[in-house]
Write a protein that holds these residues in place. Structure first.
Motif, PDB file in Angstrom:
ATOM      1  N   VAL A 425       0.851  -1.193   0.000  1.00 55.04           N
ATOM      2  CA  VAL A 425       0.000   0.000   0.000  1.00 55.04           C
ATOM      3  C   VAL A 425       0.882   1.238   0.000  1.00 55.04           C
ATOM      4  O   VAL A 425       1.509   1.558   1.017  1.00 55.04           O
ATOM      5  CB  VAL A 425      -0.935   0.016   1.225  1.00 55.04           C
ATOM      6  CG1 VAL A 425      -1.826   1.249   1.193  1.00 55.04           C
ATOM      7  CG2 VAL A 425      -1.775  -1.249   1.266  1.00 55.04           C
ATOM      8  N   ALA A 429      -2.889   5.728  -1.458  1.00 56.05           N
ATOM      9  CA  ALA A 429      -3.485   4.818  -2.437  1.00 56.05           C
ATOM     10  C   ALA A 429      -4.982   4.674  -2.207  1.00 56.05           C
ATOM     11  O   ALA A 429      -5.494   4.857  -1.097  1.00 56.05           O
ATOM     12  CB  ALA A 429      -2.812   3.454  -2.363  1.00 56.05           C
ATOM     13  N   LEU A 434      -6.650  -0.978  -5.102  1.00 59.63           N
ATOM     14  CA  LEU A 434      -5.889  -2.089  -4.517  1.00 59.63           C
ATOM     15  C   LEU A 434      -6.736  -3.350  -4.408  1.00 59.63           C
ATOM     16  O   LEU A 434      -6.220  -4.465  -4.521  1.00 59.63           O
ATOM     17  CB  LEU A 434      -5.366  -1.673  -3.142  1.00 59.63           C
ATOM     18  CG  LEU A 434      -4.336  -0.546  -3.124  1.00 59.63           C
ATOM     19  CD1 LEU A 434      -3.933  -0.224  -1.690  1.00 59.63           C
ATOM     20  CD2 LEU A 434      -3.103  -0.919  -3.936  1.00 59.63           C
TER      21      LEU A 434
END
Length: 455
Positions: A425, A429, A434
């Motif tokens: 990460v 982000a 993700l």
């Protein structure tokens, strides 16, 4: 709702020397100045023998005292209430506080100043001036509060200030009740990806029959009023001497555990944009997403603790129960803080004795020992996804030159070798991106294991 007598003054506090001191303590700067000037004029009139000056001095001295006595002896009752809309708000969003004042006495009130106490994190202290409230009348006002920091913030008590027309005296009293505003972590909507692939306890494989192997494996139960007669199992009926029916297909709910690393040594920095706040927000988003998909969800921390009132299999995600479960977990995450622990062994002990299912973890810094413990957690899970926050990356400014992968890359490799879908990460982000990246990596690994393409 709270009520008070007089200018916010309970009846039990009236009378005696305490009442006189209370009335005199309410004198404003103007009232005290008038009183001092009156006394000085009276003394000068006595020394100089000026009777006219004495009358002026007495007038100046008596006026603030009369105003204080009249204001203090005014008899009326008011009731105040506060309503939050909503009472649970995400960080960075606004909530509106509605205040209502009711005059429940037979006398109209004078000019009222209304003030509510709020923590400085929520903004400035709101103040309102209310015009004369008629007997049986009411006034409603509202203000907004906002906080970028999650937590539980008390609002109140409500204060009333009454002043006389000349501004000589002011009396302030507080109501006894207060409310609590809960600021929960931000929640990102997540796409419905299938992170566990063919693993058990997820996606379309949630419903499983209890006995499907054949006629001899049927598990019957006693007949109940309303059962379909076509489901009568005659062999069992003859064996037990009572009417027996085939048991219906039993749904087995899929399980998901969201693990949040709260170790203080695993995160650096503080504030709304810190790595720890990102991890808390990510855990909240994953919990809400899994509840919406019908999972039995459990929140677990590195200390091995979970949400108070949570069952052995977590909270079920059905209807109103899903909303209540989400509220309980959001309340827990609203006040969660760093732990003093140094390892993940307690969480591993809890997971080792649990059911298989999806495991979603949000880790801070992992040394070699803790990475080994985290890798072992995968053994009892049907699928495992890890979001690893490297404090070195989060501690650098966006303009800094990126450093080559060193310890962080090694920890990710250890987790992936153990079967985790591990994602690094970076600072700032988006969890949604993700989440999709984790699904793509999982899909690539599954395809490679089947010989369908490169991982």
């Amino acid at each position: 709702m709270a009520s008070a007598a007089g200018p916010g003054l309970p009846e039990a506090d009236r009378g005696g020397q305490g009442g006189v001191r209370t009335a005199l303590s309410g004198l404003t700067t103007r009232g005290r100045s008038f009183l001092a000037a009156g006394i000085a004029a009276a003394v000068c009139a006595y020394v100089l023998g000026e009777s006219d000056l004495l009358r002026v001095g007495l007038l100046l001295a008596v006026l603030p005292l009369v105003c204080a006595a009249v204001l203090y002896r005014t008899r009326y009752r008011v009731a105040g209430s506060r309503r939050l809309s909503p009472a649970r708000v995400p960080a960075g969003s606004e909530a509106r506080v509605h205040l209502r004042m009711d005059n429940v006495s037979r006398l109209p009130t004078g000019l009222l100043m209304l003030q509510d106490r709020v923590p400085y994190v929520l903004g400035p202290r709101p103040r309102f001036v209310l015009d004369r409230v008629e007997a049986g009348g009411r006034r409603e006002v509202s203000y907004r509060v906002r906080s970028d920091l999650r937590g539980r913030y008390p609002l109140g008590p409500l204060q009333l200030r009454l002043s006389d027309p000349f501004g000589m005296c002011e009396l302030t009293r507080s109501f006894s009740t207060y409310d609590t505003l809960t600021v929960i972590p931000r929640v990102e909507p997540l796409p419905p990806v299938r992170l566990t692939g063919e693993a058990k306890g997820y996606g379309d494989g949630r419903l499983r029959a209890l006995a499907l192997a054949g006629e001899d494996d049927v598990i019957p139960r006693g007949y109940r009023y309303g059962d379909d007669l076509r489901r009568v199992h005659w062999r069992s009926t003859a064996r037990y001497g009572e009417l027996m029916v085939r048991r219906e297909e039993q749904p087995q709910r899929a399980h998901c555990t969201v693990l949040l690393d709260t170790r203080g040594l695993a995160f650096r920095g503080a504030g709304p944009d810190s790595a720890f706040e990102w991890a808390v927000s990510g855990a909240a988003s994953a919990l809400v997403h899994m509840l919406e998909r019908g999972f039995s969800v459990r929140l677990l921390t590195d200390t091995g603790s979970s949400v108070p009132g949570e069952g052995a299999d977590g909270f079920a995600g059905t209807g109103q129960e899903s909303a209540d479960a989400a509220g309980l977990m959001m309340d827990t995450l609203a006040v969660i803080d760093h732990s003093d622990g140094t390892g993940l062994s307690r969480a591993y002990d809890v997971l080792r004795g649990g059911n298989e299912g999806l495991l979603v973890a949000f880790f801070g810094d992992l040394d070699e020992e803790q990475a080994t413990v985290a890798a072992k957690m995968r053994q009892r899970s049907g699928g495992a996804v890890a979001f690893v926050l490297d404090s070195e990356t989060w501690g650098r400014e966006p303009t800094d030159v990126a450093r080559p992968l060193d310890r962080s890359g090694e920890r990710l490799r250890m987790l992936r070798e153990a079967g985790w879908t591990a994602v690094s990460v970076p600072r700032g982000a988006s969890l949604t991106e993700l989440w999709r990246q984790a699904d793509r990596e999982r899909t690539g690994v599954v395809a490679a294991s089947r010989g369908e393409g490169p991982a």
